[in-house]
Write an enzyme that holds these catalytic residues in place. Structure first.
Site, short mmCIF file in Angstrom:
data_model
loop_
_atom_site.label_atom_id
_atom_site.label_comp_id
_atom_site.label_asym_id
_atom_site.label_seq_id
_atom_site.Cartn_x
_atom_site.Cartn_y
_atom_site.Cartn_z
N PRO B 156 0.79 -1.24 0.00
CA PRO B 156 0.00 0.00 0.00
C PRO B 156 0.82 1.29 0.00
O PRO B 156 0.83 2.05 0.98
CB PRO B 156 -0.82 -0.13 1.29
N CYS B 157 1.46 1.58 -1.11
CA CYS B 157 2.27 2.81 -1.16
C CYS B 157 1.39 4.06 -1.15
O CYS B 157 1.89 5.17 -0.92
CB CYS B 157 3.20 2.78 -2.38
#
Lengths: 158, 189
Positions: B156-157
């Site tokens: 989850p950047c």
């Protein structure tokens, strides 16, 4: 490590996306109702060999050759099956995996102009305009010659 | 033009049975737009947004995983289904095995690994992530590493923001970053 200028192998799926429909049409012209099976065999064969190819050039022409070879194998198998039924010979030896039919061998006997047109189109992967330029005829005539060669190929595959 | 779906799936099945496929891919429609999803035997190895070029996204997979990559919806399940239902808000967890073959530097691997400690609904900053992996001051390098995340959403950047406020950059575009954060209940002005 020295990097070569050879184009890398594209994802196989992209080749199928680009050329799948025309390969299918080509297989249909060669073997009619068995085109699905022949194309499936051809793509699996191509997939098996794919990582061993040295570069990503002329892949379309390569795929056409694989389809042609598979169509030949398919027709040979069918013919052998038919012979077995007709002759009812009890000791039919196990057929060899391929009886040596090659693309080039298959082309022998197709009229020169048509054969050259077919090779330029499918082996050298040239568009009809360039096939025409090489043969010194109109693109329409080039198209007709390729079409005649394919018909002739198909006759031989029957 | 490509083959019809039936022929493609038949080819994919036969290739899978014969051990002839390095990876499978297809495009999945989701609430954040179509996603190109690439799956290997180990897990999801690439997710690309529609704004990215599909051929460019697949090229490194061909180079680093193998060129025998086939289109098949059936063979990218269950990852495809999990992604689309997660993005539709029908499930709150997205736990999928990932194949990080496309991650080529140890630094990037560290950055992406550190992200697993940032749970759904919370955010961190580039600087904080840099400190967490023992490279304080490397916020910009962390941003670059995140920009090359091969598996956005799953890794989850989008939960990493600039300390100066705002959304910062995102491979899929800042509007998608906002959407993904809103889906988790995070509002960023």
């Amino acid at each position: 490590m020295v990097k070569t200028a050879s184009p890398p192998l594209p994802p196989f799926g992209l080749l199928v996306e680009r050329h799948g429909a025309e390969l299918h049409a080509y297989a249909r012209r060669l073997v009619d109702g068995d085109a699905d099976d022949v194309l499936q065999d051809a793509l699996l064969k191509a997939l098996r060999a794919y990582p061993r190819l040295e570069h990503g050039r002329h892949l379309r022409a390569w795929l056409f050759r694989v389809v042609t070879t598979c169509a030949i194998d398919h027709v040979n198998r069918r013919r052998r099956r038919r012979e077995v039924v007709v002759d009812a010979v009890p000791e039919v030896p196990e057929p060899p995996p391929s009886d040596g039919a090659t693309f080039d061998g298959l082309l022998d006997g197709i009229p020169e102009g048509a054969r050259r047109a077919l090779v330029l189109r499918y082996v050298h992967d040239l568009p009809y305009s360039q096939v025409a330029a090489r043969l010194g005829c109109s693109p329409e005539a080039a198209r007709q010659r390729v079409s005649m060669a394919v018909r002739s190929l198909r006759e031989r595959l029957r | 033009m490509t083959l019809d779906m039936r022929m493609l799936e038949r080819l994919a099945d036969a290739a899978a049975r014969g051990g002839l496929a390095d990876a499978f891919y297809d495009t999945v429609d989701t609430t954040v737009g179509p996603l190109l999803v690439v799956v290997t035997g180990r897990g999801v190895c690439r997710i690309a947004f529609a704004s990215e070029d599909a051929e460019a996204a697949l090229a490194p997979v061909a180079r680093l995983v193998g060129p025998r990559i086939l289109r098949s919806r059936r063979h990218i399940e269950p990852a495809a289904g999990a992604l689309s239902s997660y993005l539709a808000g029908e499930r709150s967890e997205l736990r999928l095995p990932v194949d990080l073959t496309l991650v080529r530097s140890p630094f990037q691997a560290e950055v992406l690994a550190a992200l697993t400690a940032v749970p759904r609904g919370s955010v961190t900053t580039y600087g904080e992530l840099a400190r967490r992996i023992g490279h304080p001051g490397a916020a910009r390098a962390v941003g670059t590493a995140l920009g090359r995340n091969p598996v956005p959403i799953v890794v989850p950047c989008h939960r990493v923001l600039p300390s100066t406020g705002g959304l910062g950059g995102y491979g899929g575009g800042t509007e998608r970053k906002r959407l993904l954060l809103e889906l988790e209940g995070v509002r960023v002005s």
